[in-house]
Design a protein around this motif. Structure first.
Motif, PDB file in Angstrom:
ATOM      1  N   VAL A 172     -10.840  64.847  47.822  1.00  0.00           N
ATOM      2  CA  VAL A 172     -11.369  65.955  47.197  1.00  0.00           C
ATOM      3  C   VAL A 172      -9.110  66.818  47.242  1.00  0.00           C
ATOM      4  N   SER A 173      -8.627  66.935  46.416  1.00  0.00           N
ATOM      5  CA  SER A 173      -7.780  68.225  46.235  1.00  0.00           C
ATOM      6  C   SER A 173      -7.901  69.608  46.353  1.00  0.00           C
ATOM      7  N   GLN A 174      -6.855  70.546  47.251  1.00  0.00           N
ATOM      8  CA  GLN A 174      -7.049  71.317  47.725  1.00  0.00           C
ATOM      9  C   GLN A 174      -7.776  72.149  47.276  1.00  0.00           C
ATOM     10  N   ILE A 175      -8.818  73.397  48.080  1.00  0.00           N
ATOM     11  CA  ILE A 175      -9.247  74.481  47.487  1.00  0.00           C
ATOM     12  C   ILE A 175      -8.736  75.420  47.166  1.00  0.00           C
ATOM     13  N   LYS A 176      -7.928  76.153  46.613  1.00  0.00           N
ATOM     14  CA  LYS A 176      -7.539  77.555  46.735  1.00  0.00           C
ATOM     15  C   LYS A 176      -8.118  78.449  47.359  1.00  0.00           C
ATOM     16  N   SER A 177      -9.626  78.838  47.112  1.00  0.00           N
ATOM     17  CA  SER A 177     -10.536  79.881  47.054  1.00  0.00           C
ATOM     18  C   SER A 177     -11.442  79.564  46.741  1.00  0.00           C
ATOM     19  N   GLY A 178     -12.332  79.968  47.900  1.00  0.00           N
ATOM     20  CA  GLY A 178     -14.235  79.584  47.814  1.00  0.00           C
ATOM     21  C   GLY A 178     -14.697  78.421  48.389  1.00  0.00           C
ATOM     22  N   ARG A 179     -15.512  77.734  48.321  1.00  0.00           N
ATOM     23  CA  ARG A 179     -16.244  77.320  49.283  1.00  0.00           C
ATOM     24  C   ARG A 179     -16.904  75.966  48.398  1.00  0.00           C
ATOM     25  N   ARG A 180     -16.889  74.904  48.865  1.00  0.00           N
ATOM     26  CA  ARG A 180     -16.975  73.421  48.426  1.00  0.00           C
ATOM     27  C   ARG A 180     -18.529  73.026  49.335  1.00  0.00           C
ATOM     28  N   ARG A 181     -19.064  73.346  49.257  1.00  0.00           N
ATOM     29  CA  ARG A 181     -20.355  72.978  49.423  1.00  0.00           C
ATOM     30  C   ARG A 181     -21.066  71.805  48.400  1.00  0.00           C
ATOM     31  N   ALA A 182     -20.898  70.324  48.954  1.00  0.00           N
ATOM     32  CA  ALA A 182     -21.409  69.285  49.273  1.00  0.00           C
ATOM     33  C   ALA A 182     -22.928  68.122  49.792  1.00  0.00           C
ATOM     34  N   VAL A 183     -23.597  67.430  48.734  1.00  0.00           N
ATOM     35  CA  VAL A 183     -24.160  66.655  49.484  1.00  0.00           C
ATOM     36  C   VAL A 183     -23.763  65.595  49.413  1.00  0.00           C
ATOM     37  N   ALA A 184     -23.430  64.117  49.886  1.00  0.00           N
ATOM     38  CA  ALA A 184     -22.951  62.620  49.930  1.00  0.00           C
ATOM     39  C   ALA A 184     -24.039  62.179  50.423  1.00  0.00           C
ATOM     40  N   ILE A 185     -23.835  60.570  49.727  1.00  0.00           N
ATOM     41  CA  ILE A 185     -25.152  59.696  50.038  1.00  0.00           C
ATOM     42  C   ILE A 185     -24.514  58.703  49.474  1.00  0.00           C
ATOM     43  N   ASN A 186     -24.395  57.657  50.138  1.00  0.00           N
ATOM     44  CA  ASN A 186     -24.409  55.764  50.426  1.00  0.00           C
ATOM     45  C   ASN A 186     -25.395  55.423  50.259  1.00  0.00           C
ATOM     46  N   LEU A 187     -25.451  54.117  49.690  1.00  0.00           N
ATOM     47  CA  LEU A 187     -25.953  52.837  49.457  1.00  0.00           C
ATOM     48  C   LEU A 187     -25.803  51.955  50.246  1.00  0.00           C
ATOM     49  N   TRP A 188     -26.650  51.664  51.186  1.00  0.00           N
ATOM     50  CA  TRP A 188     -25.503  50.362  51.723  1.00  0.00           C
ATOM     51  C   TRP A 188     -26.596  48.921  51.289  1.00  0.00           C
ATOM     52  N   GLU A 189     -26.086  47.775  51.500  1.00  0.00           N
ATOM     53  CA  GLU A 189     -27.298  47.037  51.187  1.00  0.00           C
ATOM     54  C   GLU A 189     -27.248  46.524  52.731  1.00  0.00           C
ATOM     55  N   GLU A 190     -26.956  46.855  53.967  1.00  0.00           N
ATOM     56  CA  GLU A 190     -27.010  46.405  55.136  1.00  0.00           C
ATOM     57  C   GLU A 190     -26.464  47.750  55.924  1.00  0.00           C
ATOM     58  N   LYS A 191     -27.029  47.970  57.103  1.00  0.00           N
ATOM     59  CA  LYS A 191     -26.787  49.561  57.853  1.00  0.00           C
ATOM     60  C   LYS A 191     -25.810  49.253  58.671  1.00  0.00           C
ATOM     61  N   PRO A 192     -24.664  50.272  58.237  1.00  0.00           N
ATOM     62  CA  PRO A 192     -23.984  50.480  59.066  1.00  0.00           C
ATOM     63  C   PRO A 192     -24.013  49.986  60.479  1.00  0.00           C
ATOM     64  N   THR A 193     -22.806  49.753  60.848  1.00  0.00           N
ATOM     65  CA  THR A 193     -22.739  49.345  62.472  1.00  0.00           C
ATOM     66  C   THR A 193     -22.294  50.604  63.654  1.00  0.00           C
ATOM     67  N   GLY A 194     -22.408  51.641  63.057  1.00  0.00           N
ATOM     68  CA  GLY A 194     -21.972  53.064  64.313  1.00  0.00           C
ATOM     69  C   GLY A 194     -23.979  53.274  63.904  1.00  0.00           C
ATOM     70  N   PHE A 195     -24.491  53.525  62.264  1.00  0.00           N
ATOM     71  CA  PHE A 195     -26.066  53.967  62.474  1.00  0.00           C
ATOM     72  C   PHE A 195     -27.248  52.709  63.521  1.00  0.00           C
ATOM     73  N   ILE A 196     -26.852  50.902  63.652  1.00  0.00           N
ATOM     74  CA  ILE A 196     -27.523  50.465  64.127  1.00  0.00           C
ATOM     75  C   ILE A 196     -27.687  50.219  66.217  1.00  0.00           C
ATOM     76  N   LYS A 197     -26.393  51.563  66.398  1.00  0.00           N
ATOM     77  CA  LYS A 197     -26.776  51.469  68.291  1.00  0.00           C
ATOM     78  C   LYS A 197     -26.732  52.624  68.029  1.00  0.00           C
ATOM     79  N   GLU A 198     -28.116  53.944  66.668  1.00  0.00           N
ATOM     80  CA  GLU A 198     -27.927  54.911  67.574  1.00  0.00           C
ATOM     81  C   GLU A 198     -29.523  54.935  66.632  1.00  0.00           C
ATOM     82  N   TYR A 199     -29.533  53.945  66.408  1.00  0.00           N
ATOM     83  CA  TYR A 199     -31.198  53.994  65.397  1.00  0.00           C
ATOM     84  C   TYR A 199     -32.012  52.661  65.724  1.00  0.00           C
TER      85      TYR A 199
END
Length: 199
Positions: A172-199
């Motif tokens: 994401v390029s430098q924000i000059k002014s304002g606020r950038r709120r967004a939702v990111a969603i990644n789809l995984w074929e296998e649950k990432p290692t960090g989430f296996i530990k937590e869930y």
């Protein structure tokens, strides 16, 4: 890459998202999918709206969804490869697996959605994506060199949906002014290692 403007037609859903402070809490989360655990909150409702039966993308088989809120302003600044960024160039990957054995495991596909109307007042904060720059092209220590290819540059816009390969280089390029709120969603074929530990 798929870009769809005015994606959510349900104005009540957009209002609910923007009036719910819990929705905008920064932090990574895992969702096994509506077919396993139902729809328990607004994040789940948004994910099902994007990736459910009416999805603009062809169906994909996944283990679930990693999702998080990004909230950036002009105070977020990184100098990388001679440029300033609010979110530095990177590859989405299983971070724990990378730390453990330097193996790149990336999501099947990525999504960014802009549900906050305030984003239309922002200057800068463009999404850069190099679709032909997978992590295997990075240096051995995972540092980035400047790609020869020109990136796709996508302007954030209220109610805009972007579906792209998050395993390839993006930033994401430098924000000059304002606020950038967004939702990111990644789809995984296998649950990432960090989430296996937590869930």
């Amino acid at each position: 890459m798929i870009i769809i403007d005015d994606f959510i037609k349900d104005e009540e859903l957009l209002k609910k998202i923007n009036n719910d402070e819990d929705f905008w809490t920064v932090g990574y989360r895992w969702y096994d999918g509506w077919w396993k655990e139902g729809v328990k909150d607004l994040h789940h409702e948004l994910i099902k709206t994007i990736w459910g039966e009416d999805s603009p993308h062809e169906g994909v088989q996944v283990a679930g969804f990693e999702h998080w809120v990004g909230d950036y302003t002009s105070n977020d600044s990184f100098d990388v490869i001679g440029e300033k960024w609010s979110l530095k160039p990177h590859f989405d990957k299983d971070e724990d697996k990378w730390v453990k054995d330097k193996t790149f495991v990336t999501p099947k596909i990525g999504t960014v959605f802009y549900p906050d109307p305030e984003i239309d007042e922002m200057e800068g904060g463009m999404l850069y994506h190099w679709e032909k720059f997978p992590p295997q092209r990075a240096n051995e220590d995972n540092t980035i060199f400047w790609p020869e290819e020109e990136p796709e540059i996508i302007k954030p816009k209220f109610n805009r949906l972007v579906i792209f390969d998050a395993g390839c280089l993006h930033a994401v390029s430098q924000i000059k002014s304002g606020r950038r709120r967004a939702v990111a969603i990644n789809l995984w074929e296998e649950k990432p290692t960090g989430f296996i530990k937590e869930y």
